[in-house]
Every structure is written in structure tokens, then in C-alpha cells.
Motif scaffolding. Structure first.
Motif, PDB file in Angstrom:
ATOM      1  N   PHE A  60       0.865  -1.184   0.000  1.00 57.33           N
ATOM      2  CA  PHE A  60       0.000   0.000   0.000  1.00 57.33           C
ATOM      3  C   PHE A  60       0.891   1.218   0.000  1.00 57.33           C
ATOM      4  O   PHE A  60       1.956   1.226   0.634  1.00 57.33           O
ATOM      5  N   SER A  61       0.452   2.258  -0.695  1.00 56.85           N
ATOM      6  CA  SER A  61       1.259   3.472  -0.726  1.00 56.85           C
ATOM      7  C   SER A  61       0.427   4.657  -0.284  1.00 56.85           C
ATOM      8  O   SER A  61      -0.811   4.608  -0.271  1.00 56.85           O
ATOM      9  N   GLY A  62       1.127   5.708   0.083  1.00 50.07           N
ATOM     10  CA  GLY A  62       0.437   6.929   0.530  1.00 50.07           C
ATOM     11  C   GLY A  62       1.357   8.124   0.406  1.00 50.07           C
ATOM     12  O   GLY A  62       2.589   7.983   0.328  1.00 50.07           O
ATOM     13  N   CYS A  63       0.748   9.307   0.320  1.00 50.71           N
ATOM     14  CA  CYS A  63       1.514  10.551   0.212  1.00 50.71           C
ATOM     15  C   CYS A  63       1.121  11.463   1.369  1.00 50.71           C
ATOM     16  O   CYS A  63       0.127  11.212   2.058  1.00 50.71           O
ATOM     17  N   ASN A  64       1.891  12.535   1.557  1.00 51.89           N
ATOM     18  CA  ASN A  64       1.492  13.499   2.592  1.00 51.89           C
ATOM     19  C   ASN A  64       0.339  14.354   2.081  1.00 51.89           C
ATOM     20  O   ASN A  64       0.273  14.708   0.898  1.00 51.89           O
ATOM     21  N   THR A  79      -0.769   7.863   5.839  1.00 53.93           N
ATOM     22  CA  THR A  79      -1.728   7.696   4.742  1.00 53.93           C
ATOM     23  C   THR A  79      -1.669   6.268   4.217  1.00 53.93           C
ATOM     24  O   THR A  79      -2.712   5.619   4.004  1.00 53.93           O
ATOM     25  N   ALA A  80      -0.453   5.744   4.021  1.00 54.59           N
ATOM     26  CA  ALA A  80      -0.290   4.373   3.497  1.00 54.59           C
ATOM     27  C   ALA A  80      -0.859   3.353   4.486  1.00 54.59           C
ATOM     28  O   ALA A  80      -1.575   2.418   4.094  1.00 54.59           O
ATOM     29  N   ILE A  81      -0.568   3.531   5.755  1.00 52.13           N
ATOM     30  CA  ILE A  81      -1.029   2.565   6.768  1.00 52.13           C
ATOM     31  C   ILE A  81      -2.551   2.611   6.902  1.00 52.13           C
ATOM     32  O   ILE A  81      -3.218   1.568   6.949  1.00 52.13           O
TER      33      ILE A  81
END
Ligand code: THU
Length: 150
Positions: A60-64, A79-81
Motif C-alpha cells: 500500500f502506498s500513501g503521500c502526505n 496515509t499508506a497505513i
């Protein structure tokens, strides 16, 4: 000598049990870089991407995501978690976290993110840009005595 022995025992008992292949590390770092483009960072102009690997093998990925009320900002790692939890539920186990930023600047997860990583990944390994270049660290190295209820 006694000190070194104690450290060796401690390392054996609590330091990384999880091994992440070089290929997987590169894949996570690439995912982290790819998601940076989605960052909402008009206040800091510092785009961050993170990717996590779960025990189920999912990434899973996420950005600020920043906010005019600065304190409401969500870091890329969280965000990813949170995305992983939303998708797979609260039983996820984080094996690894990779962090990238658009400045190539030293960027270890902040204190809040360390605690959130620890919640779901008490044995996670973190890949990030340290002050001397790329490095990895066990979550308990970044967050000794992480908080846990029970
Ligand atoms: N930031 C992250 O997303 N992850 C980190 O590991 C460090 C900081 C974000 C928060 C904020 O949007 C910007 O970087 C500057 O602090």
C-alpha cells in the motif's frame, strides 16, 4: 566486554527478524517515489511518498496530505497505513515501510508515524534517507519503548 555481550543478546532478541529482499526493497522505494506525485503539499512544498509491505504480501502506498490548519497534516506513512487498514482491516501486520521525498533529503518517519508503524508493525523494518544516505532501521531502533495498551 559485558556491555558488548548484553548488546549482542539484545540484538538477537529484539532486532530485525524480518528479512526483506533487495528486490522487494527497491519495489517499495519505487512505489513510494511513484505516489509522491499525488502529495498535497502547498505549504511545505515537500512531497513525500511511503509504501508499506504487509505480512499478506500486499503493498500500500500513501503521500502526505497537508492542510491550511497545519496540524491537520497527514504524513505519507500514515496515509499508506490507514489505506491498508481501510482495505484489509485492522489485523494487518506491517513487515516493511519505505519512504521517499522529492528533495532527496534526509527523511526518517516523524515521531507520530513511528508510533503508528509500531501499532501494526512492532517488527517492521524501515527504509529511508538518513543523514548519510539510504539506510534501514528496525522500528524499535527508531522508537524505543513504543506504547502499547494491555
Ligand atoms: N512528512 C511526511 O509525510 N513524512 C515524513 O516522514 C516526514 C514529513 C511530511 C509532513 C509535511 O507535509 C511535510 O512532510 C513537511 O513536514
Amino acid at each position: 566486554m559485558a556491555h558488548n555481550f548484553a548488546k549482542t543478546v539484545r540484538d538477537f532478541l529484539v532486532m530485525p527478524q524480518i528479512t526483506v529482499s533487495d528486490d522487494m526493497r527497491e519495489k517499495l522505494l519505487q512505489c513510494a517515489k511513484n505516489v509522491m506525485k499525488n502529495a498535497h503539499a502547498p505549504y511545505s512544498n515537500f512531497r513525500v511518498g511511503a509504501a508499506i509491505l504487509t505480512a499478506s504480501g500486499d503493498i500500500f502506498s500513501g503521500c502526505n496530505v497537508e492542510n491550511a490548519s497545519y496540524g491537520m497534516t497527514n504524513c505519507a506513512e500514515r496515509t499508506a497505513i490507514f489505506s491498508a487498514v481501510a482495505q484489509l482491516g485492522p489485523k494487518i501486520e506491517i513487515r516493511a515501510v519505505a519512504v521517499a521525498n522529492d528533495k532527496g533529503a534526509p527523511c526518517a518517519p516523524c515521531g507520530a508515524c513511528r508510533q503508528v508503524i509500531y501499532e501494526f508493525g512492532p517488527d517492521a523494518v524501515i527504509f529511508f534517507h538518513g543523514s548519510n544516505g539510504p539506510r534501514h532501521a528496525h522500528i524499535t531502533e527508531l522508537l524505543p519503548e513504543g506504547f502499547r495498551l494491555q
